[in-house]
Scaffold this active site. Structure first.
Site, mmCIF file in Angstrom:
data_model
loop_
_atom_site.group_PDB
_atom_site.id
_atom_site.type_symbol
_atom_site.label_atom_id
_atom_site.label_comp_id
_atom_site.label_asym_id
_atom_site.label_seq_id
_atom_site.Cartn_x
_atom_site.Cartn_y
_atom_site.Cartn_z
ATOM 1 N N ASP A 144 0.849 -1.193 0.000
ATOM 2 C CA ASP A 144 0.000 0.000 0.000
ATOM 3 C C ASP A 144 0.893 1.255 0.000
ATOM 4 O O ASP A 144 1.758 1.388 -0.848
ATOM 5 C CB ASP A 144 -0.946 -0.079 1.208
ATOM 6 N N ARG A 148 4.430 2.560 -2.278
ATOM 7 C CA ARG A 148 4.669 3.831 -2.975
ATOM 8 C C ARG A 148 5.981 4.465 -2.498
ATOM 9 O O ARG A 148 6.729 5.049 -3.292
ATOM 10 C CB ARG A 148 3.487 4.778 -2.755
ATOM 11 N N HIS A 303 -6.941 -6.936 -0.033
ATOM 12 C CA HIS A 303 -5.953 -5.860 -0.135
ATOM 13 C C HIS A 303 -4.697 -6.094 0.704
ATOM 14 O O HIS A 303 -3.580 -5.918 0.218
ATOM 15 C CB HIS A 303 -6.604 -4.536 0.249
#
Length: 323
Positions: A144, A148, A303
Site C-alpha cells: 500500500d 509507494r 488488499h
C-alpha cells in the site's frame, strides 16, 4: 491558522472522554501482558527509535542474512508483517519501520505543500534508517503506501535498492490520470482526504473510533491505538494530499526524463481486490515503470496480502528475493 494544531487540540478536548470509553470497552476483560506486543510478534528482535533528517522512526529489527526493509501501508503499522516476518527472519536481517506519521514514529507538520509527506521524504527516512543500521544496499518490500515509498526509493536511490516488491498498488500518477467512476467509488478516500483540514480528519476519527469499539484481538486493538490518534489521522491525510500534488510533480519530471526503476521489481496484487476489476493489464502498467518487472495476482488475497493470504505472499517473496 495552524490547521494541524487546531485539529489535534480541538479533537483531544472534545473527544478524549468518548475515545477512552471506546477503547476501554474494546479492551474490557483483557489483561496487560508483561511483554510488549512487538516483542511477542517478533521474538529475538530489538526495538529502537532512529532519528533521520526529517523524523524519528520507530524500528524493529532482527533476523540473519541480507538486509530487507519492510514498509507497511495506511492506516497500519509495522505490526502488519506479523504473519510472514518470522519466516523471513530466518533468511534475512529484517528492518520493520513505522513510516513517518504512522504507528509510533513521529508525525511532523506536513507544510503548506505537504512536502514532509511526499514519498521522496518518506523514502529518505528509509535510506537513512538503513544507513544508521549499517545497511548500504538492501531489498525492499512495501504494501500500500509503503509500496509507494519503496517505488520512490528505487527511483531516487537506485544504488541502495537491490530488489523491490510492491503489494497491491498501482502507480499514483497512473491512477490519477485514469480516474473512473469505479475507482472513485472503490477508493473514495483518495479524494475525500484531499479536502482541507480538519473536515476529513474529523470524519475519519469518528469512523475509526466506531471500529475501535469492535476490536477483539490484540492485533485489532493495536491498530485501533494508532487509528484513534488525531495526529496519525492528520498525517495520513497529509500523505494522501502529497500523493495528489507534490508526488505527481516528481513523477511527471521522471516520466519526462525517461527515468525507470532499474532493480528487479515484483508486483503482487489481490485477485479479489479493486485493481483487476478496474484495469485489464495490471502487470503491463508496472512494466512501463521498470526494466525488470514480474508479478501476478494472488487468487485468495484481499488488499492486505500479507495478512489475508500470508502463505502465498511468503512463497512469492521468498522466490523473488532469493539470490
Amino acid at each position: 491558522m495552524n490547521s494541524r494544531r487546531d485539529f489535534v487540540e480541538q479533537t483531544v478536548t472534545v473527544s478524549a472522554a468518548s475515545l477512552s470509553g471506546t477503547i476501554a470497552s474494546a479492551q474490557a476483560g483483557s489483561q496487560p501482558h508483561p511483554q510488549p506486543l512487538w516483542q511477542r510478534l517478533y521474538p529475538g528482535c530489538r526495538n529502537m527509535r532512529i532519528k533521520t533528517s526529517g523524523a524519528e522512526i520507530n524500528v524493529v529489527t532482527g533476523g540473519s542474512g541480507p538486509p530487507l526493509l519492510l514498509l507497511h501501508g495506511a492506516p497500519d503499522s509495522l505490526v502488519t508483517w506479523h504473519l510472514i516476518a518470522p519466516q523471513l527472519a530466518k533468511d534475512y536481517t529484517l528492518v520493520l519501520m513505522d513510516l513517518r506519521g504512522y504507528g509510533d514514529s513521529s508525525k511532523p507538520d506536513g507544510g503548506a505543500d505537504h512536502a514532509a509527506y511526499s514519498k521522496r521524504a518518506m523514502a529518505l527516512d528509509g535510506v537513512e534508517v538503513m544507513a544508521q543500521l549499517g545497511h548500504d544496499r538492501f531489498h525492499v518490500v512495501g504494501h500500500d503506501r509503503g509500496g509507494r515509498v519503496g517505488r520512490r526509493m528505487a527511483l531516487d536511490h537506485p544504488d541502495k535498492v537491490r530488489k523491490l516488491a510492491v503489494l497491491d498498488i498501482m502507480p499514483e500518477h497512473y491512477l490519477y490520470s485514469h480516474v473512473t467512476l469505479g475507482f472513485v467509488q472503490g477508493y473514495y478516500h483518495w479524494f475525500s482526504f484531499l479536502r482541507p483540514s480538519p473536515i476529513p480528519e474529523e470524519e475519519t476519527l469518528v469512523r475509526y473510533s466506531e471500529a475501535a469499539a469492535k476490536a477483539t484481538s490484540e492485533i485489532e486493538r493495536e491498530y485501533a491505538r494508532h487509528r484513534t490518534n488525531p495526529e496519525m489521522i492528520h498525517a495520513m491525510c497529509e500523505d494522501y494530499r502529497a500523493s495528489a500534488s507534490i508526488d505527481l510533480a516528481f513523477d511527471a519530471a521522471d516520466i519526462a526524463a525517461g527515468k525507470k526503476i532499474t532493480c528487479p521489481l515484483l508486483t503482487l496484487w489481490a485477485a479479489k481486490g479493486l485493481y483487476p476489476r478496474l484495469f485489464d493489464d495490471v502487470l503491463g502498467v508496472w512494466k512501463a515503470e521498470g526494466r525488470h518487472v514480474s508479478g501476478r495476482a494472488l487468487a485468495n488475497a484481499t488488499h492486505n496480502l500479507q495478512e489475508s493470504d500470508p502463505s502465498e505472499t511468503l512463497v512469492e517473496l521468498q522466490a523473488f528475493l532469493r539470490d
